[in-house]
Design a protein around this motif. Sequence first.
Motif, PDB file in Angstrom:
ATOM      1  N   GLY A  74      34.638  63.493  26.266  1.00  0.00           N
ATOM      2  CA  GLY A  74      33.347  63.885  25.703  1.00  0.00           C
ATOM      3  C   GLY A  74      33.271  63.607  24.220  1.00  0.00           C
ATOM      4  O   GLY A  74      32.685  64.377  23.464  1.00  0.00           O
ATOM      5  N   LYS A  75      33.888  62.478  23.806  1.00  0.00           N
ATOM      6  CA  LYS A  75      33.944  62.140  22.382  1.00  0.00           C
ATOM      7  C   LYS A  75      33.635  60.669  22.137  1.00  0.00           C
ATOM      8  O   LYS A  75      33.850  59.825  23.005  1.00  0.00           O
ATOM      9  N   CYS A  76      33.161  60.418  20.937  1.00  0.00           N
ATOM     10  CA  CYS A  76      33.012  59.056  20.423  1.00  0.00           C
ATOM     11  C   CYS A  76      33.980  58.916  19.266  1.00  0.00           C
ATOM     12  O   CYS A  76      34.135  59.842  18.454  1.00  0.00           O
ATOM     13  N   ARG A  77      34.613  57.753  19.194  1.00  0.00           N
ATOM     14  CA  ARG A  77      35.508  57.477  18.060  1.00  0.00           C
ATOM     15  C   ARG A  77      35.030  56.200  17.389  1.00  0.00           C
ATOM     16  O   ARG A  77      34.984  55.143  18.013  1.00  0.00           O
ATOM     17  N   LEU A  78      34.643  56.342  16.136  1.00  0.00           N
ATOM     18  CA  LEU A  78      34.116  55.230  15.363  1.00  0.00           C
ATOM     19  C   LEU A  78      35.192  54.752  14.399  1.00  0.00           C
ATOM     20  O   LEU A  78      35.693  55.512  13.577  1.00  0.00           O
ATOM     21  N   HIS A  79      35.553  53.489  14.532  1.00  0.00           N
ATOM     22  CA  HIS A  79      36.549  52.873  13.660  1.00  0.00           C
ATOM     23  C   HIS A  79      35.834  51.846  12.797  1.00  0.00           C
ATOM     24  O   HIS A  79      35.032  51.061  13.295  1.00  0.00           O
ATOM     25  N   SER A  80      36.150  51.855  11.497  1.00  0.00           N
ATOM     26  CA  SER A  80      35.501  50.900  10.601  1.00  0.00           C
ATOM     27  C   SER A  80      36.452  50.509   9.470  1.00  0.00           C
ATOM     28  O   SER A  80      37.512  51.099   9.301  1.00  0.00           O
ATOM     29  N   GLN A  81      36.024  49.518   8.718  1.00  0.00           N
ATOM     30  CA  GLN A  81      36.763  48.965   7.578  1.00  0.00           C
ATOM     31  C   GLN A  81      38.158  48.481   7.971  1.00  0.00           C
ATOM     32  O   GLN A  81      39.175  49.033   7.540  1.00  0.00           O
ATOM     33  N   PRO A  82      38.219  47.425   8.780  1.00  0.00           N
ATOM     34  CA  PRO A  82      39.539  46.879   9.134  1.00  0.00           C
ATOM     35  C   PRO A  82      40.227  46.274   7.915  1.00  0.00           C
ATOM     36  O   PRO A  82      39.586  45.642   7.072  1.00  0.00           O
ATOM     37  N   LYS A  83      41.523  46.525   7.810  1.00  0.00           N
ATOM     38  CA  LYS A  83      42.302  45.984   6.701  1.00  0.00           C
ATOM     39  C   LYS A  83      43.746  45.842   7.157  1.00  0.00           C
ATOM     40  O   LYS A  83      44.343  46.812   7.638  1.00  0.00           O
ATOM     41  N   GLU A  84      44.268  44.653   7.021  1.00  0.00           N
ATOM     42  CA  GLU A  84      45.672  44.382   7.339  1.00  0.00           C
ATOM     43  C   GLU A  84      46.050  44.850   8.747  1.00  0.00           C
ATOM     44  O   GLU A  84      47.094  45.465   8.955  1.00  0.00           O
ATOM     45  N   GLY A  85      45.177  44.583   9.714  1.00  0.00           N
ATOM     46  CA  GLY A  85      45.504  44.859  11.106  1.00  0.00           C
ATOM     47  C   GLY A  85      45.280  46.265  11.596  1.00  0.00           C
ATOM     48  O   GLY A  85      45.692  46.612  12.699  1.00  0.00           O
ATOM     49  N   GLU A  86      44.616  47.104  10.804  1.00  0.00           N
ATOM     50  CA  GLU A  86      44.268  48.432  11.284  1.00  0.00           C
ATOM     51  C   GLU A  86      42.971  48.889  10.641  1.00  0.00           C
ATOM     52  O   GLU A  86      42.524  48.332   9.650  1.00  0.00           O
ATOM     53  N   TYR A  87      42.361  49.883  11.262  1.00  0.00           N
ATOM     54  CA  TYR A  87      41.126  50.420  10.721  1.00  0.00           C
ATOM     55  C   TYR A  87      41.437  51.498   9.690  1.00  0.00           C
ATOM     56  O   TYR A  87      42.222  52.407   9.937  1.00  0.00           O
ATOM     57  N   VAL A  88      40.798  51.386   8.529  1.00  0.00           N
ATOM     58  CA  VAL A  88      40.999  52.340   7.444  1.00  0.00           C
ATOM     59  C   VAL A  88      40.314  53.667   7.764  1.00  0.00           C
ATOM     60  O   VAL A  88      40.859  54.736   7.505  1.00  0.00           O
ATOM     61  N   ASN A  89      39.113  53.597   8.333  1.00  0.00           N
ATOM     62  CA  ASN A  89      38.342  54.812   8.629  1.00  0.00           C
ATOM     63  C   ASN A  89      38.247  55.056  10.126  1.00  0.00           C
ATOM     64  O   ASN A  89      38.014  54.135  10.894  1.00  0.00           O
ATOM     65  N   GLU A  90      38.415  56.315  10.499  1.00  0.00           N
ATOM     66  CA  GLU A  90      38.223  56.728  11.886  1.00  0.00           C
ATOM     67  C   GLU A  90      37.489  58.057  11.881  1.00  0.00           C
ATOM     68  O   GLU A  90      37.854  58.974  11.154  1.00  0.00           O
ATOM     69  N   LEU A  91      36.432  58.134  12.668  1.00  0.00           N
ATOM     70  CA  LEU A  91      35.642  59.348  12.787  1.00  0.00           C
ATOM     71  C   LEU A  91      35.553  59.714  14.249  1.00  0.00           C
ATOM     72  O   LEU A  91      35.240  58.869  15.096  1.00  0.00           O
ATOM     73  N   SER A  92      35.831  60.969  14.565  1.00  0.00           N
ATOM     74  CA  SER A  92      35.759  61.458  15.944  1.00  0.00           C
ATOM     75  C   SER A  92      34.639  62.482  16.028  1.00  0.00           C
ATOM     76  O   SER A  92      34.583  63.422  15.228  1.00  0.00           O
ATOM     77  N   LEU A  93      33.742  62.282  17.007  1.00  0.00           N
ATOM     78  CA  LEU A  93      32.604  63.174  17.184  1.00  0.00           C
ATOM     79  C   LEU A  93      32.492  63.595  18.642  1.00  0.00           C
ATOM     80  O   LEU A  93      32.688  62.782  19.547  1.00  0.00           O
ATOM     81  N   THR A  94      32.139  64.831  18.867  1.00  0.00           N
ATOM     82  CA  THR A  94      31.911  65.340  20.212  1.00  0.00           C
ATOM     83  C   THR A  94      30.521  64.923  20.672  1.00  0.00           C
ATOM     84  O   THR A  94      29.590  64.868  19.862  1.00  0.00           O
ATOM     85  N   PHE A  95      30.391  64.621  21.963  1.00  0.00           N
ATOM     86  CA  PHE A  95      29.071  64.288  22.506  1.00  0.00           C
ATOM     87  C   PHE A  95      28.083  65.376  22.109  1.00  0.00           C
ATOM     88  O   PHE A  95      28.383  66.564  22.172  1.00  0.00           O
ATOM     89  N   GLY A  96      26.907  64.946  21.697  1.00  0.00           N
ATOM     90  CA  GLY A  96      25.876  65.853  21.204  1.00  0.00           C
ATOM     91  C   GLY A  96      25.624  65.616  19.728  1.00  0.00           C
ATOM     92  O   GLY A  96      24.515  65.802  19.248  1.00  0.00           O
ATOM     93  N   ALA A  97      26.663  65.190  19.016  1.00  0.00           N
ATOM     94  CA  ALA A  97      26.514  64.850  17.599  1.00  0.00           C
ATOM     95  C   ALA A  97      26.036  63.404  17.488  1.00  0.00           C
ATOM     96  O   ALA A  97      26.329  62.574  18.349  1.00  0.00           O
ATOM     97  N   ASP A  98      25.303  63.108  16.441  1.00  0.00           N
ATOM     98  CA  ASP A  98      24.855  61.738  16.201  1.00  0.00           C
ATOM     99  C   ASP A  98      25.973  60.929  15.557  1.00  0.00           C
ATOM    100  O   ASP A  98      26.673  61.429  14.674  1.00  0.00           O
ATOM    101  N   VAL A  99      26.142  59.693  16.001  1.00  0.00           N
ATOM    102  CA  VAL A  99      27.105  58.775  15.385  1.00  0.00           C
ATOM    103  C   VAL A  99      26.338  58.012  14.316  1.00  0.00           C
ATOM    104  O   VAL A  99      25.526  57.141  14.618  1.00  0.00           O
ATOM    105  N   ASP A 100      26.580  58.373  13.074  1.00  0.00           N
ATOM    106  CA  ASP A 100      25.854  57.779  11.942  1.00  0.00           C
ATOM    107  C   ASP A 100      26.578  56.516  11.488  1.00  0.00           C
ATOM    108  O   ASP A 100      27.662  56.579  10.918  1.00  0.00           O
ATOM    109  N   MET A 101      25.956  55.389  11.760  1.00  0.00           N
ATOM    110  CA  MET A 101      26.511  54.095  11.352  1.00  0.00           C
ATOM    111  C   MET A 101      25.604  53.423  10.324  1.00  0.00           C
ATOM    112  O   MET A 101      25.605  52.212  10.179  1.00  0.00           O
TER     113      MET A 101
END
Length: 77
Positions: free
Chosen positions: A33-60
């Motif tokens: 029941g979660k979304c995981r948003l990964h952004s800002q890839p650098k050197e083979g991994e994502y710098v930012n990770e945000l985890s949200l429970t369903f019901g919350a808005d995923v702000d991109m």
Amino acid sequence: MSKDTAANDYGPKKLTYAVAEVPVHLIVDPYQGKCRLHSQPKEGEYVNELSLTFGADVDMTTTHLGLVLKTDGFPRD
């Protein structure tokens, strides 16, 4: 995502996207029941990770996608 592909989605696929510098990678997991948003890839991994429970808005809006994804109607398994 399915139960059979979860390990691949959270492991090799995420790594492959980061190495390829895909700017935004979103995993929608109906089992947790979660979304995981990964952004800002650098050197083979994502710098930012945000985890949200369903019901919350995923702000991109700060990404090149520039959108908000509503998750309140996402089904849970």
